[in-house]
Design a protein around this motif. Structure first.
Motif, PDB file in Angstrom:
ATOM      1  N   THR A   1       0.857  -1.180   0.000  1.00 18.70           N
ATOM      2  CA  THR A   1       0.000   0.000   0.000  1.00 18.70           C
ATOM      3  C   THR A   1       0.897   1.235   0.000  1.00 18.70           C
ATOM      4  OG1 THR A   1      -0.079   0.161   2.423  1.00 18.70           O
ATOM      5  CG2 THR A   1      -1.776  -1.182   1.364  1.00 18.70           C
ATOM      6  N   ASN A   2       0.301   2.388  -0.246  1.00 21.52           N
ATOM      7  CA  ASN A   2       0.988   3.663  -0.082  1.00 21.52           C
ATOM      8  C   ASN A   2      -0.071   4.717   0.241  1.00 21.52           C
ATOM      9  OD1 ASN A   2      -0.018   4.907  -2.551  1.00 21.52           O
ATOM     10  ND2 ASN A   2       1.438   3.633  -3.684  1.00 21.52           N
ATOM     11  N   PRO A   3       0.338   5.920   0.618  1.00 22.57           N
ATOM     12  CA  PRO A   3      -0.657   6.929   1.005  1.00 22.57           C
ATOM     13  C   PRO A   3      -1.693   7.220  -0.077  1.00 22.57           C
ATOM     14  CG  PRO A   3       1.545   7.619   1.650  1.00 22.57           C
ATOM     15  CD  PRO A   3       1.718   6.395   0.806  1.00 22.57           C
ATOM     16  N   SER A   4      -1.251   7.209  -1.332  1.00 23.32           N
ATOM     17  CA  SER A   4      -2.179   7.514  -2.426  1.00 23.32           C
ATOM     18  C   SER A   4      -3.227   6.416  -2.566  1.00 23.32           C
ATOM     19  CB  SER A   4      -1.401   7.681  -3.736  1.00 23.32           C
ATOM     20  OG  SER A   4      -0.451   8.720  -3.616  1.00 23.32           O
ATOM     21  N   LEU A   5      -2.813   5.161  -2.431  1.00 13.24           N
ATOM     22  CA  LEU A   5      -3.754   4.040  -2.546  1.00 13.24           C
ATOM     23  C   LEU A   5      -4.728   4.021  -1.373  1.00 13.24           C
ATOM     24  CD1 LEU A   5      -1.339   1.208  -3.764  1.00 13.24           C
ATOM     25  CD2 LEU A   5      -3.016   2.458  -5.139  1.00 13.24           C
ATOM     26  N   ILE A   6      -4.252   4.322  -0.173  1.00 15.02           N
ATOM     27  CA  ILE A   6      -5.133   4.358   0.996  1.00 15.02           C
ATOM     28  C   ILE A   6      -6.136   5.500   0.855  1.00 15.02           C
ATOM     29  CG2 ILE A   6      -5.257   4.723   3.484  1.00 15.02           C
ATOM     30  CD1 ILE A   6      -4.110   2.002   2.757  1.00 15.02           C
TER      31      ILE A   6
ATOM     32  N   THR B   1      16.625  12.107  -9.683  1.00 16.68           N
ATOM     33  CA  THR B   1      16.470  13.277  -8.824  1.00 16.68           C
ATOM     34  C   THR B   1      15.057  13.838  -8.922  1.00 16.68           C
ATOM     35  OG1 THR B   1      18.812  13.845  -9.057  1.00 16.68           O
ATOM     36  CG2 THR B   1      17.335  15.604  -8.360  1.00 16.68           C
ATOM     37  N   GLU B   2      14.587  13.999 -10.142  1.00 17.62           N
ATOM     38  CA  GLU B   2      13.260  14.585 -10.346  1.00 17.62           C
ATOM     39  C   GLU B   2      12.149  13.657  -9.866  1.00 17.62           C
ATOM     40  OE1 GLU B   2      12.833  15.900 -14.418  1.00 17.62           O
ATOM     41  OE2 GLU B   2      14.831  16.803 -14.396  1.00 17.62           O
ATOM     42  N   LYS B   3      12.257  12.372 -10.177  1.00 16.59           N
ATOM     43  CA  LYS B   3      11.175  11.449  -9.813  1.00 16.59           C
ATOM     44  C   LYS B   3      11.129  11.187  -8.308  1.00 16.59           C
ATOM     45  CE  LYS B   3       8.706  10.220 -12.474  1.00 16.59           C
ATOM     46  NZ  LYS B   3       7.551  10.917 -13.109  1.00 16.59           N
ATOM     47  N   LEU B   4      12.283  11.156  -7.653  1.00  9.26           N
ATOM     48  CA  LEU B   4      12.295  10.991  -6.204  1.00  9.26           C
ATOM     49  C   LEU B   4      11.613  12.182  -5.528  1.00  9.26           C
ATOM     50  CD1 LEU B   4      13.170   9.625  -3.556  1.00  9.26           C
ATOM     51  CD2 LEU B   4      15.421  10.718  -3.836  1.00  9.26           C
ATOM     52  N   ALA B   5      11.995  13.389  -5.931  1.00 11.23           N
ATOM     53  CA  ALA B   5      11.387  14.582  -5.344  1.00 11.23           C
ATOM     54  C   ALA B   5       9.891  14.637  -5.647  1.00 11.23           C
ATOM     55  CB  ALA B   5      12.091  15.836  -5.871  1.00 11.23           C
TER      56      ALA B   5
ATOM     57  N   ARG C   1       6.800  14.476  -2.886  1.00 17.84           N
ATOM     58  CA  ARG C   1       5.785  15.535  -2.856  1.00 17.84           C
ATOM     59  C   ARG C   1       4.380  14.979  -3.030  1.00 17.84           C
ATOM     60  NH1 ARG C   1       9.654  18.524  -5.992  1.00 17.84           N
ATOM     61  NH2 ARG C   1       8.562  17.897  -7.892  1.00 17.84           N
ATOM     62  N   ALA C   2       4.220  14.031  -3.945  1.00 19.80           N
ATOM     63  CA  ALA C   2       2.888  13.471  -4.211  1.00 19.80           C
ATOM     64  C   ALA C   2       2.380  12.673  -3.016  1.00 19.80           C
ATOM     65  CB  ALA C   2       2.932  12.599  -5.461  1.00 19.80           C
ATOM     66  N   PHE C   3       3.237  11.830  -2.436  1.00 12.09           N
ATOM     67  CA  PHE C   3       2.813  11.055  -1.271  1.00 12.09           C
ATOM     68  C   PHE C   3       2.532  11.975  -0.081  1.00 12.09           C
ATOM     69  CE2 PHE C   3       5.036   6.833  -2.612  1.00 12.09           C
ATOM     70  CZ  PHE C   3       3.942   6.519  -3.406  1.00 12.09           C
ATOM     71  N   ALA C   4       3.349  13.022   0.075  1.00 10.67           N
ATOM     72  CA  ALA C   4       3.127  13.966   1.170  1.00 10.67           C
ATOM     73  C   ALA C   4       1.795  14.693   0.992  1.00 10.67           C
ATOM     74  CB  ALA C   4       4.274  14.971   1.239  1.00 10.67           C
ATOM     75  N   ALA C   5       1.481  15.071  -0.240  1.00  6.69           N
ATOM     76  CA  ALA C   5       0.213  15.756  -0.507  1.00  6.69           C
ATOM     77  C   ALA C   5      -0.974  14.854  -0.196  1.00  6.69           C
ATOM     78  CB  ALA C   5       0.168  16.220  -1.959  1.00  6.69           C
ATOM     79  N   ASP C   6      -0.869  13.582  -0.574  1.00  6.92           N
ATOM     80  CA  ASP C   6      -1.976  12.663  -0.283  1.00  6.92           C
ATOM     81  C   ASP C   6      -2.068  12.362   1.207  1.00  6.92           C
ATOM     82  OD1 ASP C   6      -2.925  12.573  -2.845  1.00  6.92           O
ATOM     83  OD2 ASP C   6      -1.819  10.773  -3.414  1.00  6.92           O
ATOM     84  N   SER C   7      -0.930  12.349   1.893  1.00  3.45           N
ATOM     85  CA  SER C   7      -0.961  12.178   3.349  1.00  3.45           C
ATOM     86  C   SER C   7      -1.672  13.361   3.998  1.00  3.45           C
ATOM     87  CB  SER C   7       0.463  12.054   3.900  1.00  3.45           C
ATOM     88  OG  SER C   7       1.073  10.849   3.469  1.00  3.45           O
TER      89      SER C   7
END
Length: 316
Positions: free
Chosen positions: A33-38, A291-295, A299-305
């Motif tokens: 799972t990940n924050p976006s899926l939850i 570098t770009e995809k990690l950042a 950001r995307a997981f943090a936003a969904d969290s």
């Protein structure tokens, strides 16, 4: 025999979803799972009561503790349906804080243990930053097994292997996305599909490095965009696959050929690699895709969290 069953002969199949009611039909070994899926799951009518019940049961506690209770509740439901492990993710906003990542992972494991689930059935997902990898090093010493996610580069994989991480999740599809976007109109889908896919090639290089040098860290290809990417990595230790692609594999009876083989990797001509912190940071900096995809992923997981926080805050 369908392609999904054929694939299971070479590779441990893992379901990548928060929608645990879909799991039984595919009989995966593990689930991630990940924050976006939850977040996606709790917005559906089938799962909204689970969120409400969990928030109600822990009302009055700190918001971050309630969030973790929700994540663990999903994990517990998933573990009723898979015989193996579930991956539960540490808040992506802690991706550059080793000490807080360790503390949050310990708390998640404690929640599982209080529910009767031992640490052998849980993988703690952590972003593959330098700080995340060092947190995982410490957690592995404590017997807490980790799944290092948002992994896009060879240097991240090497550092994870040196840290004794149990499992890594290189993101095939997001690597593919970056190279396709960079190429624009010059992208040739047919020429760069399957074994020539840049995401597939990245995982193959990591797999070969690990097997060649006897590194025990498991490789789990992740973030697939199409069945061709999945089949091009048949033989990888594990593959975590979305329900849509699992259904496509289940619907096809075309033959599946093993692509990655540990004996071939051990026989390959492969040079050793090591990275200290400075070397790791420089190698990552030299790889614009990683570098770009990690950042972007953090950001995307943090936003969904943050969105999940807001949903819980509204109910507590």
């Amino acid at each position: 025999m369908n392609q999904l069953d054929q694939l299971k002969a070479f590779t441990t199949v893992v379901a990548d979803t928060g929608n645990f009611k879909q799991l039984a039909q595919f009989a995966p070994q593990d689930a991630t799972t990940n924050p976006s899926l939850i977040l996606k799951a709790v917005q559906q009518p089938d799962y909204a009561p689970l969120l409400a019940d969990t928030v109600a049961a822990h009302r009055g506690r700190a918001l971050d503790e309630i969030v973790d209770e929700v994540l663990v509740r999903f994990g517990l439901e998933i573990l009723k349906l898979v015989p193996g492990r579930v991956s539960t993710e540490v808040d992506a906003r802690l991706s550059f804080d080793s000490a807080s990542t360790v503390a949050r992972a310990q708390r998640l494991i404690g929640m599982y243990e209080r529910a009767g689930i031992g640490p052998e059935r849980v993988l703690i997902k952590i972003a593959s930053t330098w700080e995340g990898i060092q947190a995982a090093r410490e957690l592995e010493r404590q017997g807490i097994r980790c799944n290092l996610t948002l992994l896009f580069s060879f240097c991240q994989a090497v550092a994870c292997g040196e840290a004794g991480v149990r499992l890594i999740s290189p993101f095939v599809g997001r690597i593919y996305d970056w190279y396709k976007k960079q190429a624009g109109g010059a992208w040739d889908e047919a020429r760069q599909a399957g074994a020539n896919d840049p995401g597939v090639l990245s995982v193959e290089r990591i797999y070969t490095h690990y097997k060649h040098f006897g590194i025990e860290t498991q490789v789990m290809g992740a973030s697939f965009r199409n069945v061709g990417q999945v089949l091009a990595l048949a033989g990888c230790d594990l593959l975590t696959i979305s329900p849509d692609l699992l259904a496509q594999l289940q619907a096809s009876v075309a033959p599946v050929e093993r692509r990655l083989d540990p004996d071939a990797a051990r026989a390959a001509d492969f040079k050793p690699a090591r990275y200290d912190e400075a070397g790791f940071r420089y190698a990552l900096n030299e790889d614009p895709m990683a570098t770009e995809k990690l950042a972007e992923g953090i950001r995307a997981f943090a936003a969904d969290s943050a969105k999940l926080d807001a949903m819980i805050e509204a109910q507590r």
